[in-house]
Design a protein around this motif. Structure first.
Motif, PDB file in Angstrom:
ATOM      1  N   GLY A 248       0.948  -1.470  -0.086  1.00 54.34           N
ATOM      2  CA  GLY A 248       0.229   0.287   0.127  1.00 54.34           C
ATOM      3  C   GLY A 248       0.943   1.467  -0.407  1.00 54.34           C
ATOM      4  N   GLN A 249       0.431   2.409  -0.780  1.00 50.63           N
ATOM      5  CA  GLN A 249       1.012   3.226  -1.091  1.00 50.63           C
ATOM      6  C   GLN A 249       1.122   4.104   0.224  1.00 50.63           C
ATOM      7  N   LEU A 250       0.281   4.276   1.179  1.00 47.69           N
ATOM      8  CA  LEU A 250       1.102   5.357   2.611  1.00 47.69           C
ATOM      9  C   LEU A 250       0.718   4.092   3.581  1.00 47.69           C
ATOM     10  N   THR A 251       0.409   2.675   4.051  1.00 49.57           N
ATOM     11  CA  THR A 251       0.847   1.938   4.923  1.00 49.57           C
ATOM     12  C   THR A 251       1.594   1.244   5.224  1.00 49.57           C
ATOM     13  N   ASP A 252       2.532   1.177   3.869  1.00 48.52           N
ATOM     14  CA  ASP A 252       3.348  -0.133   2.854  1.00 48.52           C
ATOM     15  C   ASP A 252       2.499  -1.737   3.404  1.00 48.52           C
ATOM     16  N   LEU A 253       1.129  -1.690   3.751  1.00 43.56           N
ATOM     17  CA  LEU A 253       0.838  -3.082   4.193  1.00 43.56           C
ATOM     18  C   LEU A 253       0.392  -4.167   3.184  1.00 43.56           C
ATOM     19  N   PRO A 254       0.915  -5.110   3.237  1.00 46.60           N
ATOM     20  CA  PRO A 254       0.977  -5.785   1.906  1.00 46.60           C
ATOM     21  C   PRO A 254      -0.691  -6.299   1.706  1.00 46.60           C
ATOM     22  N   ILE A 255      -0.300  -6.415  -0.207  1.00 45.99           N
ATOM     23  CA  ILE A 255      -2.476  -6.496   0.123  1.00 45.99           C
ATOM     24  C   ILE A 255      -2.013  -7.253  -2.064  1.00 45.99           C
ATOM     25  N   PRO A 256      -3.064  -8.705  -2.121  1.00 45.62           N
ATOM     26  CA  PRO A 256      -2.606  -8.908  -2.811  1.00 45.62           C
ATOM     27  C   PRO A 256      -2.896  -8.622  -4.427  1.00 45.62           C
ATOM     28  N   SER A 257      -1.967  -8.496  -5.115  1.00 39.83           N
ATOM     29  CA  SER A 257      -1.757  -7.752  -5.953  1.00 39.83           C
ATOM     30  C   SER A 257      -2.654  -7.908  -7.918  1.00 39.83           C
ATOM     31  N   HIS A 258      -3.622  -8.984  -7.307  1.00 37.23           N
ATOM     32  CA  HIS A 258      -4.516  -8.697  -8.129  1.00 37.23           C
ATOM     33  C   HIS A 258      -5.831  -8.494  -7.347  1.00 37.23           C
ATOM     34  N   ALA A 259      -5.629  -7.830  -5.998  1.00 35.05           N
ATOM     35  CA  ALA A 259      -7.064  -7.447  -5.345  1.00 35.05           C
ATOM     36  C   ALA A 259      -8.287  -7.274  -6.288  1.00 35.05           C
ATOM     37  N   GLU A 260     -10.108  -7.428  -6.019  1.00 32.66           N
ATOM     38  CA  GLU A 260     -10.793  -6.737  -6.677  1.00 32.66           C
ATOM     39  C   GLU A 260     -10.166  -4.263  -6.042  1.00 32.66           C
ATOM     40  N   ILE A 261     -10.475  -4.148  -4.586  1.00 33.67           N
ATOM     41  CA  ILE A 261     -10.852  -3.126  -4.240  1.00 33.67           C
ATOM     42  C   ILE A 261     -10.502  -3.023  -3.645  1.00 33.67           C
ATOM     43  N   VAL A 262      -9.400  -2.580  -3.027  1.00 31.31           N
ATOM     44  CA  VAL A 262      -8.656  -2.182  -1.583  1.00 31.31           C
ATOM     45  C   VAL A 262      -9.204  -1.344  -0.874  1.00 31.31           C
ATOM     46  N   LEU A 263      -9.446  -0.633   0.529  1.00 32.22           N
ATOM     47  CA  LEU A 263      -9.492   0.849   1.083  1.00 32.22           C
ATOM     48  C   LEU A 263      -8.480   0.762   2.702  1.00 32.22           C
ATOM     49  N   GLU A 264      -7.687   1.758   2.279  1.00 29.56           N
ATOM     50  CA  GLU A 264      -6.782   2.313   2.792  1.00 29.56           C
ATOM     51  C   GLU A 264      -6.651   2.997   3.814  1.00 29.56           C
ATOM     52  N   GLY A 265      -6.225   3.142   4.982  1.00 29.20           N
ATOM     53  CA  GLY A 265      -6.066   4.103   5.688  1.00 29.20           C
ATOM     54  C   GLY A 265      -5.459   3.892   7.334  1.00 29.20           C
ATOM     55  N   TRP A 266      -6.787   4.592   8.233  1.00 27.69           N
ATOM     56  CA  TRP A 266      -5.485   4.645   9.581  1.00 27.69           C
ATOM     57  C   TRP A 266      -7.432   4.476  10.601  1.00 27.69           C
ATOM     58  N   ALA A 267      -7.241   3.349  11.439  1.00 27.41           N
ATOM     59  CA  ALA A 267      -8.449   4.368  12.318  1.00 27.41           C
ATOM     60  C   ALA A 267      -7.353   4.872  13.787  1.00 27.41           C
ATOM     61  N   TYR A 268      -7.634   6.157  14.046  1.00 31.33           N
ATOM     62  CA  TYR A 268      -6.806   7.293  14.612  1.00 31.33           C
ATOM     63  C   TYR A 268      -7.845   7.026  16.307  1.00 31.33           C
ATOM     64  N   PRO A 269      -6.896   7.314  17.039  1.00 30.74           N
ATOM     65  CA  PRO A 269      -7.192   6.783  18.480  1.00 30.74           C
ATOM     66  C   PRO A 269      -8.383   8.010  18.728  1.00 30.74           C
ATOM     67  N   GLY A 270      -9.184   7.473  19.350  1.00 24.64           N
ATOM     68  CA  GLY A 270     -10.436   7.463  19.637  1.00 24.64           C
ATOM     69  C   GLY A 270     -11.725   7.669  18.317  1.00 24.64           C
ATOM     70  N   ASP A 271     -11.273   7.640  17.671  1.00 26.68           N
ATOM     71  CA  ASP A 271     -12.187   7.759  16.573  1.00 26.68           C
ATOM     72  C   ASP A 271     -13.085   6.044  16.442  1.00 26.68           C
ATOM     73  N   GLU A 272     -13.878   6.620  17.029  1.00 24.98           N
ATOM     74  CA  GLU A 272     -15.556   5.622  16.573  1.00 24.98           C
ATOM     75  C   GLU A 272     -16.399   5.833  16.878  1.00 24.98           C
ATOM     76  N   ARG A 273     -17.420   5.063  16.279  1.00 20.09           N
ATOM     77  CA  ARG A 273     -18.907   5.758  15.677  1.00 20.09           C
ATOM     78  C   ARG A 273     -20.383   4.389  16.321  1.00 20.09           C
ATOM     79  N   ILE A 274     -20.908   4.710  16.076  1.00 22.10           N
ATOM     80  CA  ILE A 274     -22.138   3.360  16.516  1.00 22.10           C
ATOM     81  C   ILE A 274     -22.417   2.811  14.548  1.00 22.10           C
ATOM     82  N   GLU A 275     -21.967   1.303  15.052  1.00 20.83           N
ATOM     83  CA  GLU A 275     -21.899   0.223  14.409  1.00 20.83           C
ATOM     84  C   GLU A 275     -22.799  -0.589  13.713  1.00 20.83           C
TER      85      GLU A 275
END
Length: 484
Positions: A248-275
């Protein structure tokens, strides 16, 4: 000098073509993302041999933005996913799997993923203000769901704070808005353990959510792989080839090269919502909406004509209940044999119990107490103890995966007073729909062992079965297959 192994792309599209050749793919045009895709998929898996479904022409979305469901719902397709010889029966597939999980686990260290420079997953990139998770047809699967879930048959890639351990788990992902998704991870799961470390350190948690690849990916991401082992390694052991990944260009996490869709980002401390709420594998909404970590999506990668891999839980049979039944049945059989139970013929973890709550073993009785031994070990072994409720033991003439045969044996070969053992305060779960009515402060539950074998002390006097022999049945079926 051995030749380096090339990476396997985990390409969903290759698997779709193979499924077409098996004659097990149905393409559906025009179904709405709002409940129709979910309801069609739910009704489809109730058929005896449901095809995989590929939805296209979804109203409100470009042609080619597709959703795949029911990928693991037949013996033939599950065989192909696990790279086994194609099997068309439950018993054949379970036998093919015997010993395989232990073998794959032992080989996993030999198959770390292989990084490549680029892949089809980077054909399209959204970043900054262009990020829009709503550009994909995430279904509202059920009427009472708390929102649209883009992540059901997904792979959530995370990394340990203190080591190089990369975890790949299947956790549900709800869409909040165009650049925020909810990530629900049960406490104690490997992803949740990693998340907690980052939160305690006050650091943002890196996340890459893979929305679609070869179904082997989410199948293995959803089973119990040992702590500290990367699921990519385990998948590589099954493939006998490392998984091809890009970083991943942001996190450097490994993702399958032929994946269909990948969402990349961060879960920030204290950031929670109703799920939620969202259904569970046993067919209930056991919990109310609650807070869960939010992932701020800062980059989206996707292929041309992307495919969402859907696998929502629901009342069994559901999208993935068959695969869970097969995998757990093979593990239970291995556990019984390892514990010294002789002449185990077959085991089946029934879909109606979410492949946990209603398990059956067939044995060839060899001695007094053999049936009870098998039943108690089935109920309490490491694979079987969690949330097990009913463990049934039947004779070798009963197919444990055929509920009609099993309940016939229970009705005609057991006496309630003599043949039902109950153990108390066994391993349960807060996720158990019955937990609301149980008198425990901790997650206990009682467990019933039903001995539905012919009584061993009267086994030679027990009445004969009024049925054509198996040999005669096979002969007649072959001759009269146009009728039968």
């Amino acid at each position: 000098m051995s030749k380096p192994l090339t990476g396997h792309p985990l390409d969903l599209r290759t698997w779709i073509e193979d499924t077409k050749k098996l004659g097990e793919l149905t393409e559906v045009s025009g179904a709405e993302w709002d409940l129709e895709i979910g309801a069609i998929s739910e009704l489809n898996v109730k058929k005896d041999l449901p095809n995989a479904l590929l939805f296209d022409d979804i109203p409100g979305y470009p042609k080619g933005h597709r959703v795949m469901t029911c990928s693991t719902s037949s013996p033939a397709r599950l065989s192909s996913i696990l790279r086994l010889p194609i099997e068309t029966t439950n018993a054949g597939l379970t036998q093919s799997l015997r010993g395989k999980p232990k073998q794959w686990q032992g080989l996993a260290a030999d198959y770390p993923p292989v990084a490549v420079a680029t892949g089809p997953v980077f054909e399209n990139i959204q970043e900054k203000e262009s990020v829009d998770v709503l550009a994909f047809p995430s279904p509202l699967w059920h009427e009472k769901d708390g929102g649209r879930y883009i992540g059901t048959g997904c792979m959530v890639v995370t990394k340990d704070l203190d080591s190089d351990w990369v975890n790949v788990g299947t956790y549900r992902v709800m869409v909040h808005d165009k650049n925020h998704v909810g990530l629900d991870m049960i406490p104690g799961k490997h992803g949740a353990i990693q998340y907690d470390k980052y939160m305690k350190a006050g650091k943002p948690f890196p996340v890459a959510i893979v929305i679609g690849c070869d179904p082997l990916g989410y199948l293995i991401s959803g089973i119990e792989v040992p702590f500290g082992m990367c699921e990519y390694n385990y998948i590589g052991a099954i493939l006998k080839q490392p998984v091809s990944v890009v970083h991943g260009q942001l996190t450097d996490l490994p993702i399958p090269s032929h994946a269909e869709i990948v969402l990349e980002g961060w879960a920030y401390p204290g950031d929670e919502r109703i799920e939620g709420p969202f259904g569970e594998f046993h067919g209930y909404y056991p919990g109310k909406p609650a807070t869960a970590p939010v992932v701020t999506v800062e980059r989206v990668y996707f292929r041309n004509n992307p495919i969402i891999m859907g696998s929502p839980p629901a009342k069994p049979p559901n999208d993935y209940s068959y695969s869970k039944a097969v995998m757990r049945s093979a593990l239970l059989m291995d556990s019984l044999i390892a514990a010294g139970v002789p002449d185990v013929q077959a085991v089946w973890a029934h879909e109606i119990g979410g492949a946990r709550m209603f398990n059956v073993v067939s044995i060839k009785q060899r001695y007094a107490g053999h049936a009870r031994q098998a039943g108690h070990i089935l109920s309490q072994c490491g694979v079987g103890a969690y949330m097990s409720r009913y463990s049934v033991v039947v004779d070798e003439d009963i197919d444990p995966s055929n509920m009609q045969e099993v309940m016939w044996a229970v009705a005609t070969r057991s006496d309630p007073e003599m043949d039902i053992d109950i153990t108390r305060r066994g391993m349960g779960s807060k996720n158990d729909p019955m937990s609301i009515a149980l008198p425990y402060k901790a997650p206990f539950n009682s467990k019933a062992i039903i001995d539905a074998c012919r009584p061993f002390d009267f086994i030679n006097e027990f009445p004969e079965v009024a049925e054509a022999s198996k040999e005669l049945q096979d002969k007649v079926r072959a001759k009269w297959k146009h009728i039968l």
